[in-house]
Design a protein around this motif. Structure first.
Motif, PDB file in Angstrom:
ATOM      1  N   VAL A  11       0.304   5.360   0.225  1.00  0.00           N
ATOM      2  CA  VAL A  11      -0.731   6.347   0.529  1.00  0.00           C
ATOM      3  C   VAL A  11      -0.094   7.702   0.807  1.00  0.00           C
ATOM      4  CG1 VAL A  11      -2.619   6.920   2.106  1.00  0.00           C
ATOM      5  CG2 VAL A  11      -2.179   4.549   1.535  1.00  0.00           C
TER       6      VAL A  11
ATOM      7  N   SER B 137       0.829  -1.190   0.000  1.00  0.00           N
ATOM      8  CA  SER B 137       0.000   0.000   0.000  1.00  0.00           C
ATOM      9  C   SER B 137       0.872   1.253   0.000  1.00  0.00           C
ATOM     10  CB  SER B 137      -0.880  -0.032   1.244  1.00  0.00           C
ATOM     11  OG  SER B 137      -1.752   1.042   1.261  1.00  0.00           O
TER      12      SER B 137
ATOM     13  N   THR C 217      -2.571   4.018  -3.646  1.00  0.00           N
ATOM     14  CA  THR C 217      -2.600   2.968  -4.644  1.00  0.00           C
ATOM     15  C   THR C 217      -1.881   1.759  -4.070  1.00  0.00           C
ATOM     16  OG1 THR C 217      -2.113   2.447  -6.956  1.00  0.00           O
ATOM     17  CG2 THR C 217      -0.449   3.709  -5.768  1.00  0.00           C
ATOM     18  N   SER C 218      -1.830   0.697  -4.839  1.00  0.00           N
ATOM     19  CA  SER C 218      -1.072  -0.479  -4.407  1.00  0.00           C
ATOM     20  C   SER C 218      -0.133  -0.890  -5.526  1.00  0.00           C
ATOM     21  CB  SER C 218      -2.013  -1.626  -4.034  1.00  0.00           C
ATOM     22  OG  SER C 218      -2.800  -1.981  -5.142  1.00  0.00           O
TER      23      SER C 218
ATOM     24  N   TYR D 162       4.595   1.067  -8.539  1.00  0.00           N
ATOM     25  CA  TYR D 162       3.405   1.879  -8.305  1.00  0.00           C
ATOM     26  C   TYR D 162       3.573   3.239  -8.969  1.00  0.00           C
ATOM     27  CZ  TYR D 162       6.083   4.592  -4.946  1.00  0.00           C
ATOM     28  OH  TYR D 162       7.013   5.410  -4.367  1.00  0.00           O
TER      29      TYR D 162
END
Length: 143
Positions: free
Chosen positions: A44, A42, A52-53, A60
């Motif tokens: 963030v 993850s 997003t992941s 990413y």
């Protein structure tokens, strides 16, 4: 005179909006301490909570404001905070050495002790899951 004043005001508003909305695309790769990519980690933005992941290659891409701080975490890995430089933030996460003793699954995401729940609770031991021929955990737990 009015026309010039209106055009000046519009230019000022446009310049203010564009200066406040400066965003950059941050890309990177999340790996473990051995260099293997972490899928599903993850990523963030700390301030806006948008995230997003990572994909199967640990890569990413996230659209954030300049100077944003990213929180990167994965299941079974430590959590790190990073400030990307030049739109790139690749990081290596250290694996946690904690084992789960049990997992309590409740409805609606309620987190409580098993004894405090007002409905039926069943426990599935690790040995019972390992002895099943099914590969999918959801099928093992169904029924």
């Amino acid at each position: 005179m009015r026309k010039k004043l209106l055009m000046g005001f519009c230019a000022l508003v446009f310049a203010t909006i564009t200066s406040l909305a400066q965003t950059t695309v941050v890309t990177g790769k999340v790996t473990d301490d051995k260099g293997k990519p972490i899928e599903g980690a993850s990523v963030v933005d700390k301030k806006t909570q948008k995230g997003t992941s990572t994909d199967e290659k640990g890569i990413y891409s996230l659209n954030v404001k300049s100077g944003a701080t990213l929180i990167i975490s994965g299941v079974g890995y430590e959590r790190k905070e990073v400030t990307p430089s030049n739109g790139v933030a690749s990081i290596s996460l250290k694996q946690l050495s904690q084992d789960l003793s049990e997992v309590v699954v409740t409805a609606l995401g309620i987190k409580r002790d098993k004894k405090a729940l007002g409905y039926g609770v069943s426990t599935v031991a690790k040995d019972e899951i390992e002895l099943r021929p099914e590969a999918d955990v959801a099928r093992i737990l169904s029924g």
